[in-house]
Design a protein around this motif. Structure first.
Motif, PDB file in Angstrom:
ATOM      1  N   TYR A  54       0.858  -1.140   0.001  1.00  0.00           N
ATOM      2  CA  TYR A  54       0.120   0.250  -0.108  1.00  0.00           C
ATOM      3  C   TYR A  54       0.733   1.289  -0.038  1.00  0.00           C
ATOM      4  O   TYR A  54       0.579   2.210  -0.687  1.00  0.00           O
ATOM      5  CB  TYR A  54      -0.932   0.088   1.098  1.00  0.00           C
ATOM      6  CG  TYR A  54      -2.313  -0.748   0.980  1.00  0.00           C
ATOM      7  CD1 TYR A  54      -3.185  -0.231  -0.048  1.00  0.00           C
ATOM      8  CD2 TYR A  54      -2.607  -1.998   1.720  1.00  0.00           C
ATOM      9  CE1 TYR A  54      -4.329  -0.973  -0.308  1.00  0.00           C
ATOM     10  CE2 TYR A  54      -3.705  -2.764   1.272  1.00  0.00           C
ATOM     11  CZ  TYR A  54      -4.562  -2.039   0.290  1.00  0.00           C
ATOM     12  OH  TYR A  54      -5.821  -2.670  -0.010  1.00  0.00           O
ATOM     13  N   ILE A 107      -9.803  -2.092   3.563  1.00  0.00           N
ATOM     14  CA  ILE A 107     -10.240  -1.716   1.995  1.00  0.00           C
ATOM     15  C   ILE A 107     -11.547  -1.729   1.946  1.00  0.00           C
ATOM     16  O   ILE A 107     -12.067  -0.957   0.948  1.00  0.00           O
ATOM     17  CB  ILE A 107      -9.211  -2.347   1.269  1.00  0.00           C
ATOM     18  CG1 ILE A 107      -9.498  -1.955  -0.222  1.00  0.00           C
ATOM     19  CG2 ILE A 107      -9.508  -4.002   1.045  1.00  0.00           C
ATOM     20  CD1 ILE A 107      -8.967  -0.560  -0.311  1.00  0.00           C
ATOM     21  N   GLU A 122     -12.875   0.660  -1.074  1.00  0.00           N
ATOM     22  CA  GLU A 122     -12.522  -0.038  -2.214  1.00  0.00           C
ATOM     23  C   GLU A 122     -13.472   0.266  -3.501  1.00  0.00           C
ATOM     24  O   GLU A 122     -13.087   0.277  -4.500  1.00  0.00           O
ATOM     25  CB  GLU A 122     -12.638  -1.536  -2.128  1.00  0.00           C
ATOM     26  CG  GLU A 122     -11.972  -2.503  -3.360  1.00  0.00           C
ATOM     27  CD  GLU A 122     -12.850  -2.597  -4.591  1.00  0.00           C
ATOM     28  OE1 GLU A 122     -12.406  -2.768  -5.613  1.00  0.00           O
ATOM     29  OE2 GLU A 122     -13.886  -2.582  -4.339  1.00  0.00           O
ATOM     30  N   VAL A 257      -6.290   4.130   3.865  1.00  0.00           N
ATOM     31  CA  VAL A 257      -6.076   2.777   3.992  1.00  0.00           C
ATOM     32  C   VAL A 257      -4.596   2.308   4.282  1.00  0.00           C
ATOM     33  O   VAL A 257      -4.335   1.376   5.078  1.00  0.00           O
ATOM     34  CB  VAL A 257      -5.979   2.266   2.458  1.00  0.00           C
ATOM     35  CG1 VAL A 257      -6.074   0.537   2.556  1.00  0.00           C
ATOM     36  CG2 VAL A 257      -7.781   2.303   2.098  1.00  0.00           C
TER      37      VAL A 257
END
Length: 446
Positions: A54, A107, A122, A257
């Motif tokens: 990430y 997410i 997401e 996130v």
């Protein structure tokens, strides 16, 4: 074990029976502790991979935003090409993060403190397929431009659909786009990578095998949006404003996130059970966390990647159902999505080993079967990828009669088998899963 204890109790003293029971409990406790330690070690590797992946996705998104800002400031062929290249690069890292989905993580968790804290982003980042007519013009079957979209609406815009609500888009902002995303339906996508992709490449006009192509009369290609759409065309400034807002939102969403997985991140600590004080109640029991991860891996590779992203496109067939249809980048989506799955399963990322993996506990025969299946899958993915880069895009490869279509169907079938193998991987790690647990009950039936 309980039956054996009762038999012994009939001939042994009460004290001895109690001692035996205590011994059994102690052994069970030791086994449980060993399994817990093993699970926590695997979860530690998982968290570190997530943090690294990430972090890379965020860095690439920041570069994308920078390139889009440069395009908006000085729209020319060079800045336009640089923005598209940055989008393609950003998909390499983000594509691998997809393996962290479907595990009730930051997410996409839909309930509980995880959802409340991170917002299930997401759908804001990667929702697809999208109705491009909602964002900007497209060319219809008569060769005319459509209208009534966010770009050409200077006031209140209602996307239509079930329970849709109007949003003021006089000024295109992050908040306005966020409010419009999936407003009225899943196809009403206004944010994320694919909204940016459409604005950079434009409509993929070779989108249907069911109607005669009366628009392009040429080879299947990616979208051919021209620079004029950002310079001299009507609403050029609004397109640039849209790109700036959309790229800014991708960065903001990934920052949130990514924060979940940092060394002091709330979620990474929760799955490792290290939260204390008022946050201690947020800790997730290690076996439950591992169960969610393994089930999520199975659903992702079997129902999402194999079924929704590959089977729907090749068996329909429809280029509109490619994951990245505007840029013709679907071959890279498939490769990176699978790579993300492999990263998590083997505890590796970018060639680096991150420690204990879920495969470590699997017996030799089962592991050999899984590795052979993965080898076959990887050969087919590399074939599709190489073909797309050198000879024919995914558009061509899924066409009826093309030998590559059979390769892609076999790839889909093997990925579905690999998803089912997560049941065996789970069992080896002391987790009970069924094939139903690794199958999305709402997957498209083909």
């Amino acid at each position: 074990m309980l039956k054996r204890t009762k038999i012994l109790a009939a001939s042994l003293s009460v004290v001895a029976a109690i001692a035996l029971t205590g011994c059994t409990a102690s052994n069970n406790d030791n086994i449980s502790k060993m399994e817990s330690v093993k699970s926590q070690t695997i979860l530690g590797s998982y968290a570190n991979i997530a943090q690294a992946n990430y972090s890379d996705a965020l860095k690439d998104a920041i570069v994308l935003r920078f390139r889009i800002d440069a395009l908006a400031s000085t729209p020319n062929e060079q800045t336009f090409a640089a923005a598209k290249k940055a989008w393609l690069i950003s998909r390499e890292s983000y594509g691998q993060t997809e393996a962290f989905r479907l595990a009730n993580g930051p997410i996409d968790a839909e309930e509980g403190w995880v959802a409340d804290t991170y917002g299930a982003l997401e759908g804001q980042l990667n929702a697809w397929p999208l109705d491009e007519n909602m964002i900007d013009y497209t060319i219809d079957a008569n060769g005319s431009k459509t209208s009534g979209n966010i770009i050409d609406t200077k006031g209140s815009f209602n996307p239509g659909g079930e329970e849709s609500t109007s949003v003021n888009v006089k000024k295109i902002t992050v908040d306005a786009l966020t409010e419009l995303n999936e407003n009225g339906g899943d196809a009403n996508v206004s944010t994320g990578y694919h909204a940016i992709e459409f604005l950079l490449w434009g409509q993929d006009q070779d989108y249907s095998n069911f109607t005669k192509d009366s628009i392009t009369n040429g080879a299947l290609t990616a979208g051919q949006r021209t620079l004029a759409d950002f310079t001299t065309a009507k609403d050029a400034k609004r397109r640039l404003a849209y790109l700036k807002a959309a790229s800014e939102k991708v960065v903001k969403d990934l920052e949130l996130v990514n924060s979940a997985w940092e060394k002091n991140g709330l979620y990474q600590a929760a799955i490792q059970g290290t939260l204390t004080g008022t946050d201690a109640s947020k800790n997730i029991e290690s076996k439950e966390a591992l169960k969610q991860i393994l089930a999520g891996l199975g659903v992702f590779i079997k129902s999402e990647l194999a079924n929704e992203r590959i089977a729907v496109a090749v068996l329909t067939p429809s280029e509109e159902d490619e994951h990245s249809c505007f840029s013709d980048n679907t071959h890279r989506d498939i490769l990176n999505n699978y790579l993300g799955f492999k990263n998590v399963l083997t505890s590796t990322y970018m060639g680096k080993k991150y420690g204990a993996s879920m495969l470590d506990a699997v017996d030799a025969k089962t592991k050999a079967n899984i590795m052979a299946l993965m080898g076959s899958i990887e050969a087919k993915i590399n074939n599709v990828d190489e073909m797309a880069k050198t000879k024919e895009h995914f558009d061509y490869q899924i066409q009826p009669g093309n030998p590559q279509a059979k390769v892609i169907v076999k790839l889909k079938n093997e990925m579905r088998k690999l998803g089912d193998e997560m049941v065996n991987v789970a069992k080896a790690n002391g987790i009970d899963l069924s094939t139903d647990d690794v199958t999305d009950p709402e997957e498209t039936k083909l």
